[in-house]
Enzyme design. Sequence first.
Site, PDB file in Angstrom:
ATOM      1  N   GLU A 173      -4.452  -0.373   7.866  1.00  0.00           N
ATOM      2  CA  GLU A 173      -2.330   0.087   9.308  1.00  0.00           C
ATOM      3  C   GLU A 173      -2.702  -0.996  10.284  1.00  0.00           C
ATOM      4  O   GLU A 173      -3.958  -0.525  10.624  1.00  0.00           O
ATOM      5  CB  GLU A 173      -2.342   1.354   9.309  1.00  0.00           C
ATOM      6  CG  GLU A 173      -2.232   2.658   7.582  1.00  0.00           C
ATOM      7  CD  GLU A 173      -2.116   3.846   8.443  1.00  0.00           C
ATOM      8  OE1 GLU A 173      -1.557   4.518   9.125  1.00  0.00           O
ATOM      9  OE2 GLU A 173      -2.551   4.948   7.194  1.00  0.00           O
ATOM     10  N   ASN A 221      -8.194   1.312   9.810  1.00  0.00           N
ATOM     11  CA  ASN A 221      -6.349   1.492  10.397  1.00  0.00           C
ATOM     12  C   ASN A 221      -6.662   1.497  12.428  1.00  0.00           C
ATOM     13  O   ASN A 221      -7.505   2.312  12.624  1.00  0.00           O
ATOM     14  CB  ASN A 221      -5.748   3.320  10.702  1.00  0.00           C
ATOM     15  CG  ASN A 221      -5.963   2.584   8.313  1.00  0.00           C
ATOM     16  OD1 ASN A 221      -6.133   2.082   7.500  1.00  0.00           O
ATOM     17  ND2 ASN A 221      -5.049   4.196   7.958  1.00  0.00           N
ATOM     18  N   TYR A 225      -4.679   1.591  15.571  1.00  0.00           N
ATOM     19  CA  TYR A 225      -3.847   1.473  16.356  1.00  0.00           C
ATOM     20  C   TYR A 225      -3.220   1.252  18.084  1.00  0.00           C
ATOM     21  O   TYR A 225      -3.097   0.742  18.667  1.00  0.00           O
ATOM     22  CB  TYR A 225      -2.712   3.222  16.064  1.00  0.00           C
ATOM     23  CG  TYR A 225      -2.320   2.969  14.836  1.00  0.00           C
ATOM     24  CD1 TYR A 225      -1.131   2.634  14.749  1.00  0.00           C
ATOM     25  CD2 TYR A 225      -3.014   3.766  13.882  1.00  0.00           C
ATOM     26  CE1 TYR A 225      -0.436   2.640  14.181  1.00  0.00           C
ATOM     27  CE2 TYR A 225      -2.550   3.427  12.156  1.00  0.00           C
ATOM     28  CZ  TYR A 225      -1.316   3.033  12.280  1.00  0.00           C
ATOM     29  OH  TYR A 225      -0.776   3.345  10.982  1.00  0.00           O
ATOM     30  N   GLU A 247      -8.341   7.959   6.207  1.00  0.00           N
ATOM     31  CA  GLU A 247      -8.431   8.614   7.298  1.00  0.00           C
ATOM     32  C   GLU A 247      -8.820   9.655   6.813  1.00  0.00           C
ATOM     33  O   GLU A 247      -8.184  10.834   7.965  1.00  0.00           O
ATOM     34  CB  GLU A 247      -7.376   8.630   7.811  1.00  0.00           C
ATOM     35  CG  GLU A 247      -6.641   7.149   8.523  1.00  0.00           C
ATOM     36  CD  GLU A 247      -5.382   7.393   8.800  1.00  0.00           C
ATOM     37  OE1 GLU A 247      -4.523   8.745   9.981  1.00  0.00           O
ATOM     38  OE2 GLU A 247      -4.994   6.187   9.677  1.00  0.00           O
ATOM     39  N   HIS A 289      -3.554  10.611   0.468  1.00  0.00           N
ATOM     40  CA  HIS A 289      -2.540  10.450   2.033  1.00  0.00           C
ATOM     41  C   HIS A 289      -2.482  12.022   2.580  1.00  0.00           C
ATOM     42  O   HIS A 289      -1.171  11.486   2.543  1.00  0.00           O
ATOM     43  CB  HIS A 289      -1.847   9.632   1.873  1.00  0.00           C
ATOM     44  CG  HIS A 289      -1.842   8.841   3.541  1.00  0.00           C
ATOM     45  ND1 HIS A 289      -2.104   7.259   3.623  1.00  0.00           N
ATOM     46  CD2 HIS A 289      -1.377   9.502   4.544  1.00  0.00           C
ATOM     47  CE1 HIS A 289      -1.535   7.382   4.533  1.00  0.00           C
ATOM     48  NE2 HIS A 289      -1.264   8.782   5.439  1.00  0.00           N
ATOM     49  N   ARG A 319       0.798  -1.377   0.102  1.00  0.00           N
ATOM     50  CA  ARG A 319       0.406  -0.437   0.694  1.00  0.00           C
ATOM     51  C   ARG A 319       0.996   1.522   0.028  1.00  0.00           C
ATOM     52  O   ARG A 319       2.053   0.825   1.153  1.00  0.00           O
ATOM     53  CB  ARG A 319      -1.104  -0.011   1.545  1.00  0.00           C
ATOM     54  CG  ARG A 319      -1.535   1.221   1.322  1.00  0.00           C
ATOM     55  CD  ARG A 319      -2.356   0.913   2.394  1.00  0.00           C
ATOM     56  NE  ARG A 319      -3.175   2.543   2.817  1.00  0.00           N
ATOM     57  CZ  ARG A 319      -3.518   3.506   3.843  1.00  0.00           C
ATOM     58  NH1 ARG A 319      -3.083   3.087   5.136  1.00  0.00           N
ATOM     59  NH2 ARG A 319      -4.150   4.261   3.615  1.00  0.00           N
TER      60      ARG A 319
HETATM   61  O1  IFM Z   1       1.877   8.033  10.131  1.00  0.00           O
HETATM   62  C1  IFM Z   1       0.569   7.581  10.219  1.00  0.00           C
HETATM   63  C2  IFM Z   1      -0.017   7.339   8.802  1.00  0.00           C
HETATM   64  O2  IFM Z   1      -0.028   8.038   7.590  1.00  0.00           O
HETATM   65  C3  IFM Z   1      -2.361   7.705   9.317  1.00  0.00           C
HETATM   66  N1  IFM Z   1      -1.890   6.821  10.447  1.00  0.00           N
HETATM   67  C4  IFM Z   1      -1.339   7.342  10.900  1.00  0.00           C
HETATM   68  C5  IFM Z   1       0.458   6.758  10.839  1.00  0.00           C
HETATM   69  C6  IFM Z   1       0.613   6.924  12.652  1.00  0.00           C
HETATM   70  O3  IFM Z   1       0.631   8.130  12.799  1.00  0.00           O
END
Ligand code: IFM
Length: 450
Positions: free
Chosen positions: A349, A291, A293, A165, A120, A76
């Site tokens: 992500e 995505n 985290y 995002e 992006h 990606r």
């Molecule tokens: O680096 C970023 C990415 O560009 C978009 N999602 C979160 C990642 C970590 O912060």
Amino acid sequence: MANHFPTDFLWGAATAAYQIEGAAAEDGRGESIWDRFCATPGKVRNGESGAVACDFYHRYPEDIALMRRLGLDAFRFSIAWPRILPEGRGRVNAAGLDFYDRLVDELLANGIQPFPTLYHWDLPQALEDAGGWPERATAEAFVEYAEVVASRLGDRVKHWITHNEPWVVAWLGHALGVHAPGRTSTQDALSASHHVLLSHGWAVDVLRRESPGSEVGIALALTHTYPASESEGDRQAAWWADGSFNRWYLDPLFGRGYPDDMVEHFAPQGPPVEEGDLEAIAAPLDFLGANYYFRQLVQEDPDGDRPILVRDPDWSFTAMGWEVYPDGLHDLLVRLRTDYDPPAIYIFENGAAYDDVRGHDGEVRDPERQAYLDEHLAAVGRAVDDGVPVRGYFVWSLLDNFEWAEGYWKRFGIVYIDYPTLARVPKGSFYWYRNFIAEARGEQEWRASA
Ligand code: IFM
């Protein structure tokens, strides 16, 4: 754990143009809002920028060789709009298109499927000067850009991601001012958010037309929200946080319009919806990109109208200060299936920043990142077992890179970048991921450092 995944599951890694490409002033690339933001004193740590980054623009064959060593099925990356249309619309820069043409060919020649993201975050500065995402015209410009790219690459690209995002674009860029273009207006954030979603919906048809047989989706920053206690106030606060982060995007994309509770919360401000917009945004998706985290643990604020995010001290945190909470990924995936039922989900992500250092022997050992990936992949495996249609997983990120306002000191890569020399050093997690992929495919494991 690796044997939870179907044999056609795609193993990938993710990146973004401004974070890795460099070559910011080469071959006719125009200025982006991130070039301008980085050049504005005080906006990015140490005044750093993506001007050189990982120099992927020149070194992509070396990086594709690394992907091949890793055993990736898919890569990606994002396309830099100002490389294609330096003024945002109108004049096409042939050299920009040629670069992505070569990149796609090199990936395919190595058996790696390209998963490009069209946006992006690197809006051409000329479009920002004309009003940026808060203006409807920017959504129209995005569709022209999508058409130019798809008509060139659409014979080979089979998966298109329109946006990355939208929450970050809207809120970090337009309300909190910590990302480009650095605005601080709630109404701008709501307008930008709406036009990003609208441009997505409009582009879906264009991409399908210009790239027959391809699949189209979007990548959302998603989290799972949990109330800090069972109290009614905390539960409502968690629902609000879910509304702001998740439902504001998921509901309109899946045909429900903007959530009433959040529309009421923002009133009298709101998204500038015109007739037909909600139908356009709800264009059927082939896949949803998630995505993930961290989770959000949410408490009511007795003195304010917004919830408070709290930290559970028993959990561990990454170098970004983000809580490591793998169950949140499982719970998110199950919730997406239950509430929205997308035809397919890709995790576009997932990964972690840690303070990696290169040892005297030149190696980079990152056991915390390996543990992070291991636990999150176990959570994905459980979701697959529960019947969630997860089709692929992309680690963020292949390379250490420019982490936006944080500059280069937050390292997310499974490959270490020695910035003074731009040497690539695979970290322990690179070999770990390679073994995991091989095991998932039923191949023999590679030796840890082979
Ligand atoms: O680096 C970023 C990415 O560009 C978009 N999602 C979160 C990642 C970590 O912060």
